[in-house]
Design an enzyme around this catalytic site. Structure first.
Site, short mmCIF file in Angstrom:
data_model
loop_
_atom_site.label_atom_id
_atom_site.label_comp_id
_atom_site.label_asym_id
_atom_site.label_seq_id
_atom_site.Cartn_x
_atom_site.Cartn_y
_atom_site.Cartn_z
N HIS A 62 18.62 15.93 11.38
CA HIS A 62 17.23 15.71 10.94
C HIS A 62 17.24 15.26 9.48
CE1 HIS A 62 12.80 17.32 11.01
NE2 HIS A 62 12.92 16.17 10.35
N ALA A 141 3.18 16.36 7.08
CA ALA A 141 3.09 15.10 6.34
C ALA A 141 3.10 13.89 7.28
CB ALA A 141 4.24 15.00 5.34
N ASP A 272 16.13 17.43 6.49
CA ASP A 272 14.79 16.82 6.58
C ASP A 272 14.50 16.01 5.32
OD1 ASP A 272 12.29 16.12 7.51
OD2 ASP A 272 11.35 18.05 7.13
N LEU A 305 4.13 19.78 1.66
CA LEU A 305 5.53 19.40 1.56
C LEU A 305 5.79 18.18 2.45
CD1 LEU A 305 7.24 22.90 1.60
CD2 LEU A 305 7.58 21.16 -0.16
N GLY A 307 8.86 16.44 3.61
CA GLY A 307 10.30 16.36 3.70
C GLY A 307 10.93 17.02 2.48
#
Length: 380
Positions: A62, A141, A272, A305, A307
């Site tokens: 990820h 997001a 991420d 947030l 990432g």
């Protein structure tokens, strides 16, 4: 053909610990064991690496981007460069390039770009489709205007454009059309992952999700009358749980709780990360949205947030610091579990016949070198 040999390292192979070991390799591991078992061959290139530790290369399933690039840009050269920088600077030797909720055309463009990049760069072993089949309630997001219901036809088209590289998909299982969608995923070797989801425990017990995207984040929370996505992932042994160990997405105490509940064999560290990783702080972009990076955090204008800018080597350090787990357990969470879940049969463990993907770290767990298919690389 000559082989390389690293001697006198402590080696965590992924299934054993060798206190004073050696590893002999070309593109693949040829031999590994205690130094006293090493039998030199005439052409061996021997290096004494005493005082260091060798661990399997990291597998990040990820990661959206880093170093100024993003998988959604769909530029094969940039995705190739991004993957190489993740390998050199962070120790990531296997990457699932990760997309996000966007227009159908933009996702299709990204699939073509990743396919072309993977043809050049063997580090890229898959695609993680994060969205667009998610819940607007927990969009995080992800841009809401592109969210849609699970669609087998669309997924099939994208998977074909990627060259069959889609290995993981984040979706909301509470959607009524999820059953057929899950069946398609399983039939095509795609792991269904609950994420950005408002699903209840009862709905998840009827789903086929076996993975949870960034545990705790952007999902129905763990509460005393409704375990939600987080509680379900904690309770079910078949659920593999991603953790973003930057200390911001999840506070250390909650990482320790997840570790205590799930154990080292069901947690997978992920970054991420987005394009600002490895770049100076300031204004950036994610899915057409402005992102502001400050104090190692990436956030939208409203504070959400967006990432992370986490490097994988830091996630590896942090999981040990936050939980008190052993390095052996950290290796499970950074390499072994991912290789097993996604059937990456040549990855994850340092044993004869597997790819020579490994990291050389010093006593402070700083990355000294990364070997990808036996080729030595150093942080830039």
């Amino acid at each position: 053909m000559s082989a390389k040999v690293l001697k006198h390292a402590k080696i965590y192979t992924g299934d054993q610990v060798i206190e004073d070991g050696y590893i002999r390799f070309d593109k693949q591991v040829l031999a590994v064991g205690p130094v006293f078992e090493y039998k030199a061959e005439a052409d061996d290139e021997i290096q004494n690496v005493q005082g260091t530790t060798i661990i399997p290369g990291f597998i990040d399933v990820h990661a959206h981007g880093g170093y100024g690039y993003d998988a959604m840009d769909g530029d094969p050269d940039q995705i190739d460069t991004m993957a190489t920088k993740m390998m050199r600077n962070e120790g990531v030797t296997t990457l699932f390039a990760t997309t996000m909720t966007q227009s159908n055309d933009n996702i299709a463009h990204a699939m073509k770009g990743v396919k072309a990049a993977a043809a050049k760069n063997p580090i890229i072993k898959g695609v993680h489709l994060e969205g667009p089949f998610i819940s607007p309630v927990y969009k995080g997001a992800q841009p809401e205007q592109y969210i849609k219901d699970p669609n087998v036809k669309l997924l099939g088209e994208w998977n074909e454009l990627s060259g069959g590289l889609v290995k993981l998909i984040t979706y909301a299982p509470e959607d009524p059309g999820s059953a057929a969608f899950e069946n398609y995923c399983i039939a095509n070797g795609i792991v269904p992952s609950v994420g950005h989801s408002n699903a209840t425990r009862e709905q998840l017990l009827n789903s086929k999700a076996t993975h949870v995207t960034h545990l705790y984040n952007a999902q129905r929370e763990f509460k005393h009358r409704q375990p939600g996505v987080t509680g379900h992932a904690m309770l079910e042994d078949n659920m593999h749980a991603e953790l973003i160990c930057d200390g911001f997405h999840i506070v250390p105490d909650m990482i320790r709780l997840a570790f205590d509940q799930k154990g080292a064999d069901r947690i997978e560290l992920v970054t991420d990360s987005m394009r600002s990783k490895g770049m100076p702080e300031g204004e950036s972009e994610l899915g057409g949205q402005k992102v502001f990076v400050k104090d190692k955090q990436a956030r939208l204008a409203d504070g959400t947030l967006a990432g992370s800018v986490l490097q994988f080597i830091d996630a590896f350090k942090n999981i040990q610091s936050f939980t008190g787990c052993s390095m052996y357990e950290a290796v499970l969470m950074s390499s072994v579990n991912q290789a097993e879940e996604f059937h990456l049969d040549h990855k994850g463990i340092l044993e004869v016949g597997r790819d020579a993907d490994m990291n050389l770290i010093d006593q402070d767990m700083n990355l000294k070198a990364t070997y990808s298919y036996g080729n030595e690389n150093h942080p830039e």
